[in-house]
Design an enzyme around this catalytic site. Structure first.
Site, PDB file in Angstrom:
ATOM      1  CD  GLU A  18      -0.698  -4.830   3.594  1.00 25.11           C
ATOM      2  OE1 GLU A  18       0.495  -4.525   3.420  1.00 25.11           O
ATOM      3  OE2 GLU A  18      -1.164  -5.913   3.205  1.00 25.11           O
TER       4      GLU A  18
ATOM      5  CG  ASP B  51      -1.080  -9.607   4.161  1.00 25.33           C
ATOM      6  OD1 ASP B  51      -0.424  -8.595   4.447  1.00 25.33           O
ATOM      7  OD2 ASP B  51      -0.721 -10.438   3.303  1.00 25.33           O
TER       8      ASP B  51
END
EC number: 2.4.1.18
Length: 721
Positions: free
Chosen positions: A453, A400
């Site tokens: 991401e 993330d």
């Protein structure tokens, strides 16, 4: 009080819970007067040492707080403790020697211990034939560290730990303690002040929120069998990912979240029936606030306690694998919350985070940023990644907020950030960490994937670290998602002016190995739902979404869809509520679900749609410039010997008649997919399932098809034979 060789300052330090080297004072010691034992047991009224032959040797109080001393014969002994009428007999904790081996100490000091989950934390084991739990925690700047829990009345004076100074780790073995015990650490900061009780950073199990304790887990039993990974490049295999928030995919009676076992009973057959190849969980790591959806974790080694014990999560992963479904976990190495029971100023100093808020405080999320330039913190996070890949057997980690890790000025104004050693904005320490992570995972967990991401144009995200890249296997294509959603949100009459939003992705499609996401971020914070973004009346909304999903599933790149998108969830996602499964009683919603299921099967069975996802040889435009009619047409090409697939999108409500498209093969072409089919809720326009190519040159091909293009539709055709 009795005479003793223990200095008065040591007595007072033990009594006040300030002694930083308890093993130097407590336990058995040889003195000029002979062998004595000392023990600190606040609340005890009397203590004796029990010799091997069973004789009692009373100890004498040295201090009213519960410090006792007395002679003890050679050999093993136990402590006979009178707690004011309740008698306990137990081993002396301070009779046990150091536990961590020299290799562990060396690797911890160097920041290269790749099995930190087995080294630190709480582990049931036998020491000298005695069952108990070994605790170990990194806190190099603390004056004293104690493990506390119900087993010692949460009294930090009872079980202060031994400091292994070479690596800053404190350790202790507590006999007769077992699985299920709740514990925390009590620390004195460098100034001698008691900090708020801290959860174990390397705990394998955590209490369900809002409780914040760590739990002794049966760590030896938590090891899911990894799935056998097919050989070869994962980019050549189909990958359709169903993104799931474990607490809200489906709820139980009284809106209670399902347990890991209950979730597996319902989710696994659903994912398999829908044809997804993988499930991706929003972070399951223990986190204090459910509203963060797991993206502010504090327990980087423990599954969230709300859904059951960690061994049940390990079994859930195995059950997915038994069903042929891969498991991906979202993982957050960028930042952590400021909760006082967590990592923030863990030993009274900026230990896990940067001391300078220009480097250590994340303004967007009010969180703290890991200092990944520090070898021990780097080791901690790489250990966490390996923990999920090895002990839980997951197939991939989706990392993330990578963009926030790459740039020192991320979301900061001039003067609010610290340049790197060269004066630049790149975060060299974090880049090095990601490269090391990819190398370690490739070496220790071959076949397991790392997915980024990452929302910027940082070069080489999916290039090997040895070639100067970050080493990820895939990168989320956030630009494609934003561009295409921007297009689809427009009224079709204006789409001709945004036509480039649908084609621009192919300009850079092979600069990285991409995954196309329609993630949870697009259905929160007032963004509504996917179906809610579509323009037009109800029929057009569904037709638009059907055509868009089909465009996505036929476009180069692996696929990811957040739960609820496949049933056209109408309301915005709420992490405290189940998806609206009752919508499937409506044929329009059921039709969209069927469309997604059929797209997954088509994608998996047609090599042209997946085998060259990351290879420019797998794609060719047929029509990319018909902005006036909002028509797109392209060929997907597979390995040699496989059939091509022609994809045609008509993104206005106007039916197009005899729309001519060149094709590389003459003969009959079969319409293998039509988003306007009645079974999906469409008007059943199209080509009747089959169309004959004509010897009419078009689009640089000698043969062509004259197609009927239903309004707001995507068609897929393949040559017969």
């Amino acid at each position: 009080m009795a005479e003793t060789t223990l200095p008065p300052e040591a007595i007072h330090a033990l009594a006040e819970g300030r002694h930083g080297d308890p093993f130097a004072a407590l336990g058995p010691h040889d003195t000029p007067a002979g062998r004595v034992v000392r023990t600190m047991l606040p609340g005890a009224t009397a203590v004796s040492a029990v010799a091997e032959n069973g004789t009692l040797h009373p100890l004498t109080p040295l201090h009213a707080t519960g410090l006792f001393e007395g002679p003890v014969p050679a050999g093993n002994y136990r402590l006979h403790i009178d707690w004011g009428g309740v008698v306990q007999e137990a081993e002396d904790i301070y009779a046990f020697g150091p536990l961590l081996g020299e290799l562990d100490i060396h690797l911890l000091k160097e920041g290269t211990h790749q099995d930190i989950a087995r080294c630190l934390g709480a582990h049931p084991m036998e020491v000298e034939g005695v069952p108990g739990v070994r605790f170990a925690v990194w806190a190099p700047n603390a004056k004293r560290v104690s493990v506390v829990g119900d087993f010692n009345s949460w009294d930090g004076r009872r079980n202060p730990m031994r400091l292994r100074q070479e690596c800053g780790v404190w350790e202790i073995f507590i006999p007769r303690l077992g699985v299920g015990a709740v514990y925390k650490f009590e620390l004195l900061d460098p100034n001698g002040s008691i900090l708020p009780l801290k959860a174990d950073p390397v705990a394998w199990q955590a209490e369900p929120a809002p409780a914040t304790g760590s739990i002794v887990a049966d760590t030896a039993a938590i090891r899911a069998a990894p799935r056998e990974i097919p050989p070869g490049d994962p980019a050549t295999r189909p990958m359709a990912v169903y993104e799931v928030h474990a607490g809200s995919w489906m709820r139980g009676e009284g809106n209670a979240p399902l347990s890991w076992e209950e979730l597996g009973d319902k989710l696994i057959p659903y994912v398999r029936e829908m044809g997804f190849t993988h499930v991706e969980f929003l972070p399951v790591m223990a986190h204090p606030f459910g509203g963060s959806w797991g993206y502010q974790p504090l327990g980087q080694f423990a599954p969230q306690g709300d859904f059951g014990p960690p061994e049940h999560f390990a079994r859930l992963v195995e059950r997915f694998h038994e069903a042929g479904i891969g498991v991906i976990l979202d993982w957050v190495p960028a930042h952590f919350p400021t909760d006082t029971h967590g990592l923030a100023r863990f030993d009274g100093t900026a230990l896990y985070e940067h001391a300078d808020p220009r480097e250590g405080f994340h303004q967007d999320w009010n969180t703290l940023i890991y200092n990944l330039g520090r070898r021990e913190v780097r080791n901690f996070m790489i250990g966490s990644a390996l923990h999920w890949l090895e002990h839980y057997g997951v197939d991939a980690l989706r990392v993330d907020a990578v963009a926030s890790m790459l740039y020192r000025d991320y979301s900061r104004k001039h003067g609010e950030w610290v340049p790197n050693i060269h004066g630049g904005r790149e975060n060299l320490e974090n880049i090095s960490f990601l490269q090391e992570l990819s190398n370690v995972v490739a070496e220790r967990c071959p076949g397991r994937l790392l997915i980024a991401e990452e929302s910027t144009a940082f070069p080489g995200v999916t290039r090997k670290a040895s070639e100067g890249g970050l080493g990820f296997d895939f990168k989320w294509n956030m630009g494609w998602m934003h561009d295409t959603l921007h297009y689809m949100e427009r009224d079709p009459i204006y789409r001709q002016y945004q036509h480039g939003s649908m084609t621009f992705g192919m300009v850079y499609a092979y600069s990285e190995r991409f995954m196309l996401p329609l993630s949870h971020d697009e259905v929160v914070h007032g963004k509504g739902s996917l179906i809610g973004k579509m323009p037009g009346d109800e029929w057009q909304k569904f037709a638009n979404l059907r055509a868009y999903l089909a465009f996505m599933w036929t476009h180069p790149g692996k696929k990811l869809l957040f739960m609820g998108g496949e049933i056209a969830q109408v309301r915005e996602w709420n992490h405290d509520r189940s998806l609206d499964w009752h919508l499937l009683d409506d044929p329009r919603h059921a039709g969209l679900q069927r469309l997604l299921r059929d797209l997954n099967r088509l994608y998996a069975t047609l090599p042209a749609l997946h085998a060259l996802d990351c290879d420019p040889a797998g794609f060719r435009w047929v029509v990319m410039d018909d902005a006036v009619n909002s028509v797109l047409a392209f060929l997907r090409l597979g390995p040699e010997g496989s059939a091509p697939a022609l994809v045609v999108c008509n993104l206005t409500p106007v039916n197009r008649t005899a729309y001519r498209l060149g094709v590389p093969l003459d003969g009959a072409w079969r319409e293998v997919f039509n988003s306007d089919a009645a079974i999906y809720g469409g008007a059943n326009g199209g080509n009747g399932g089959r169309v004959q190519a004509q010897a009419i040159a078009s689009h640089d091909f000698e043969a062509s098809l004259a197609l009927e293009l239903p309004g707001l539709s995507t068609l897929v055709l393949t040559p017969e034979g």
